[in-house]
Design a protein around this motif. Structure first.
Motif, PDB file in Angstrom:
ATOM      1  N   GLU A  30       0.842  -1.223   0.000  1.00 53.06           N
ATOM      2  CA  GLU A  30       0.000   0.000   0.000  1.00 53.06           C
ATOM      3  C   GLU A  30       0.866   1.259   0.000  1.00 53.06           C
ATOM      4  N   LEU A  31       1.956   1.201   0.781  1.00 54.55           N
ATOM      5  CA  LEU A  31       2.904   2.335   0.784  1.00 54.55           C
ATOM      6  C   LEU A  31       3.411   2.591  -0.628  1.00 54.55           C
ATOM      7  N   GLU A  33       2.016   1.865  -3.297  1.00 59.04           N
ATOM      8  CA  GLU A  33       0.927   2.336  -4.165  1.00 59.04           C
ATOM      9  C   GLU A  33       0.530   3.772  -3.831  1.00 59.04           C
ATOM     10  N   GLY A  34       1.190   4.368  -2.828  1.00 57.72           N
ATOM     11  CA  GLY A  34       0.837   5.725  -2.399  1.00 57.72           C
ATOM     12  C   GLY A  34      -0.476   5.760  -1.636  1.00 57.72           C
ATOM     13  N   LYS A  35      -0.871   4.585  -1.053  1.00 58.07           N
ATOM     14  CA  LYS A  35      -2.162   4.523  -0.364  1.00 58.07           C
ATOM     15  C   LYS A  35      -2.007   4.403   1.149  1.00 58.07           C
ATOM     16  N   TYR A  36      -0.799   4.487   1.630  1.00 60.71           N
ATOM     17  CA  TYR A  36      -0.566   4.413   3.077  1.00 60.71           C
ATOM     18  C   TYR A  36       0.519   5.427   3.407  1.00 60.71           C
ATOM     19  N   PRO A  37       0.293   6.280   4.412  1.00 66.16           N
ATOM     20  CA  PRO A  37       1.280   7.345   4.659  1.00 66.16           C
ATOM     21  C   PRO A  37       2.547   6.847   5.357  1.00 66.16           C
ATOM     22  N   ILE A  38       3.678   7.236   4.835  1.00 63.15           N
ATOM     23  CA  ILE A  38       4.967   6.855   5.422  1.00 63.15           C
ATOM     24  C   ILE A  38       5.058   7.357   6.872  1.00 63.15           C
ATOM     25  N   LEU A  39       4.398   8.485   7.169  1.00 64.43           N
ATOM     26  CA  LEU A  39       4.517   9.025   8.532  1.00 64.43           C
ATOM     27  C   LEU A  39       3.860   8.118   9.574  1.00 64.43           C
ATOM     28  N   PRO A  81      10.706  -4.322   0.851  1.00 68.43           N
ATOM     29  CA  PRO A  81      11.743  -4.375  -0.188  1.00 68.43           C
ATOM     30  C   PRO A  81      11.579  -3.330  -1.288  1.00 68.43           C
ATOM     31  N   SER A  82      10.488  -2.550  -1.250  1.00 70.21           N
ATOM     32  CA  SER A  82      10.409  -1.412  -2.192  1.00 70.21           C
ATOM     33  C   SER A  82      11.335  -0.294  -1.731  1.00 70.21           C
ATOM     34  N   LEU A  83      11.786  -0.415  -0.479  1.00 66.81           N
ATOM     35  CA  LEU A  83      12.819   0.425   0.155  1.00 66.81           C
ATOM     36  C   LEU A  83      12.359   1.769   0.724  1.00 66.81           C
ATOM     37  N   ALA A  84      11.076   2.101   0.648  1.00 65.10           N
ATOM     38  CA  ALA A  84      10.658   3.405   1.191  1.00 65.10           C
ATOM     39  C   ALA A  84      10.977   3.515   2.695  1.00 65.10           C
ATOM     40  N   VAL A  85      10.588   2.503   3.473  1.00 63.96           N
ATOM     41  CA  VAL A  85      10.790   2.576   4.929  1.00 63.96           C
ATOM     42  C   VAL A  85      12.288   2.519   5.279  1.00 63.96           C
ATOM     43  N   PRO A  86      13.052   1.585   4.694  1.00 65.08           N
ATOM     44  CA  PRO A  86      14.492   1.630   5.005  1.00 65.08           C
ATOM     45  C   PRO A  86      15.161   2.932   4.604  1.00 65.08           C
ATOM     46  N   GLY A 218       6.741   5.012  -1.738  1.00 64.92           N
ATOM     47  CA  GLY A 218       6.237   5.390  -0.415  1.00 64.92           C
ATOM     48  C   GLY A 218       6.958   6.571   0.195  1.00 64.92           C
ATOM     49  N   ILE A 219       8.080   6.971  -0.386  1.00 67.80           N
ATOM     50  CA  ILE A 219       8.822   8.108   0.188  1.00 67.80           C
ATOM     51  C   ILE A 219       9.069   9.132  -0.924  1.00 67.80           C
TER      52      ILE A 219
END
Ligand SMILES: Cc1cc2nc3c(=O)[nH]c(=O)nc-3n(C[C@H](O)[C@H](O)[C@H](O)COP(=O)(O)OP(=O)(O)OC[C@H]3O[C@@H](n4cnc5c(N)ncnc54)[C@H](O)[C@@H]3O)c2cc1C
Length: 405
Positions: A30-31, A33-39, A81-86, A218-219
């Motif tokens: 979802e992150l 896909e831009g459907k869940y906020p990273i914050l 593994p899309s790497l936004a959170v890391p 996601g980021i």
């Protein structure tokens, strides 16, 4: 020589793995896909002491080492593994550490404790539209007018601008500026913490907009156009005209954590592929029984182990360098971190390319998420904290001499 993590490090790894399982893994698609906020995820990271991991307890940090940060970056990349959170995690382990090393005490006391609670952001604004690799050639001009610096120029591909603007306190960017003639190259570079928002008030003199990305969506990453954007003189990092080494130190530590994140994504892709190649029966046999598949799987697994050791060695060197232990030089650190990024990112991209082949046609459809990981690791293949050629340049120069161009 000891190839085992300490008890404390192993416990830390397990706790980050659990954070990844609970708060990251359920949302990573979802992150992306831009459907869940990273914050949302970032606030969970902050609750668990994972924002500003390398900061001193003096500024509210957990006093983590770069080895611990590498362990965490791998686990978070395994969960996303899309790497936004890391990427969120690793930028906040690397660049605030540079602020801690080079900022005035009042700036550190103001910004860093807010960062560890998840209310503030610190990123890097180095790249310019005419080319990001030549940091000593950057042109964003800083002029001292009536007691404050005014920045004019353009920074391109800056991760986290809209995050800083969305957070309650705000945040800033370790920004590479020119404070003398361009001909002076690295000797007229000054690094400043340019605050886009401070204490809830948005700064003036800049324009920004997020780009649309192919991967790690996601980021957000944006441009930052600066037109007499003000910086308080206290927010200079290190010395005026001494900023080149400041930003290079940041790249050194960030590259190690990027390497760790690439390892986490590669590990995830190999595990996904393992299930698939053992279960996928074509011509009457699982495709894992064909050597063109199994040998590549074995080779990539071996390279993953080797690349992780390179990341750990680079992290170990950095930790020793900053603790003043042994005879580690900044060149040892720069070299090892460039080797770590070079090896890990290429391994992760190659793993992704093999994985999508092993999955075959289904990899091209969103029901199969392995492509998201490949697109994520590609961000570090094409750019971000130095390209793969620049990693080769650093290593080649250290081995062959400054004449290498
Ligand atoms: C997703 C993403 C996020 C990013 N986030 C940030 C950020 O937060 N902050 C920031 O400042 N930047 C960021 N960047 C930008 C990134 O750091 C740059 O892309 C990178 O430094 C390379 O700069 P460039 O893209 O302008 O390529 P260029 O410098 O124009 O290079 C183009 C090509 O030429 C090659 N090349 C250049 N010089 C040499 C040489 N001497 N020898 C051999 N080959 C050479 C390069 O390797 C590259 O392949 C981000 C990029 C991406 C993709």
């Amino acid at each position: 020589m000891d190839f085992e993590l300490s008890r404390e490090e192993a416990l830390f790894r397990d706790s980050v793995r659990e954070v990844g399982e609970r708060y990251v893994k359920p949302h990573w698609v979802e992150l992306d896909e831009g459907k869940y906020p990273i914050l949302e995820v970032a606030s969970k990271l902050a609750e668990h002491g994972l924002v500003g991991l390398t900061l001193s307890s003096r500024y509210g940090g957990p006093d983590g080492t770069f080895l611990m940060a590498s362990i965490a970056a791998e686990e978070l990349a395994y969960a996303d593994p899309s790497l936004a959170v890391p990427v969120y995690f690793l930028l906040e382990a690397a660049w605030p550490f540079i602020v801690q090393r080079y900022a005035r005490e009042s700036v550190k006391e103001e910004v860093l404790p807010r960062l560890t609670t998840g209310e503030a952001w610190v990123g890097i604004a180095s790249t310019e539209p005419q080319g990001g690799s030549d940091v000593a050639g950057e042109r964003t001009e800083a002029r001292l007018v009536d007691g404050r610096w005014l920045l004019t120029g353009e920074k391109n591909m800056v991760t986290g601008v809209s995050i800083a603007l969305a957070l309650p306190y705000g945040g800033g960017f370790v920004t590479v500026t020119r404070t003398g003639p361009v001909e002076a190259k690295h000797r007229s570079i000054t690094t400043m913490l340019f605050m886009v928002k401070r204490n809830g008030t948005v700064n003036t003199g800049f324009e920004t907009r997020d780009y649309e990305e192919w991967g790690r969506r996601g980021i957000p990453t944006s441009y930052l156009r600066l037109n007499n954007a003000p910086v308080d003189p206290d927010f200079v990092l290190g010395d005026v005209n001494g900023g080149f080494k400041v930003v290079m130190e940041g790249f050194n530590v960030a590259r190690i954590l990027i390497g760790a994140a690439a390892i986490g994504a590669a590990r995830w892709m190999l595990e996904q592929s393992r299930e698939w190649i053992r279960g996928r029966v074509v011509f009457g046999k699982p495709i894992s029984s064909y050597q063109s598949v199994s040998f590549k799987y074995a080779e990539l697994s071996a390279r993953l182990e080797a690349a992780r050791l390179m990341v750990y060695k680079a992290a170990w060197l950095v930790d020793r360098f900053y603790r003043g232990e042994g005879s580690v030089s900044i060149m040892d650190v720069a070299n090892a971190s460039a080797m770590a990024k070079m090896l890990t990112v290429e391994l992760a991209v190659e793993t992704g390319l093999e994985a999508v082949k092993w999955f075959g046609g289904v990899s091209y459809f969103k029901e199969t998420p392995v492509m998201r990981a490949l697109l994520g690791v590609l961000s570090y293949y094409v750019g971000a904290e130095g390209t793969q050629n620049i990693m080769r340049l650093i290593v080649a120069r250290s081995l062959l001499g400054r004449e290498v161009e």
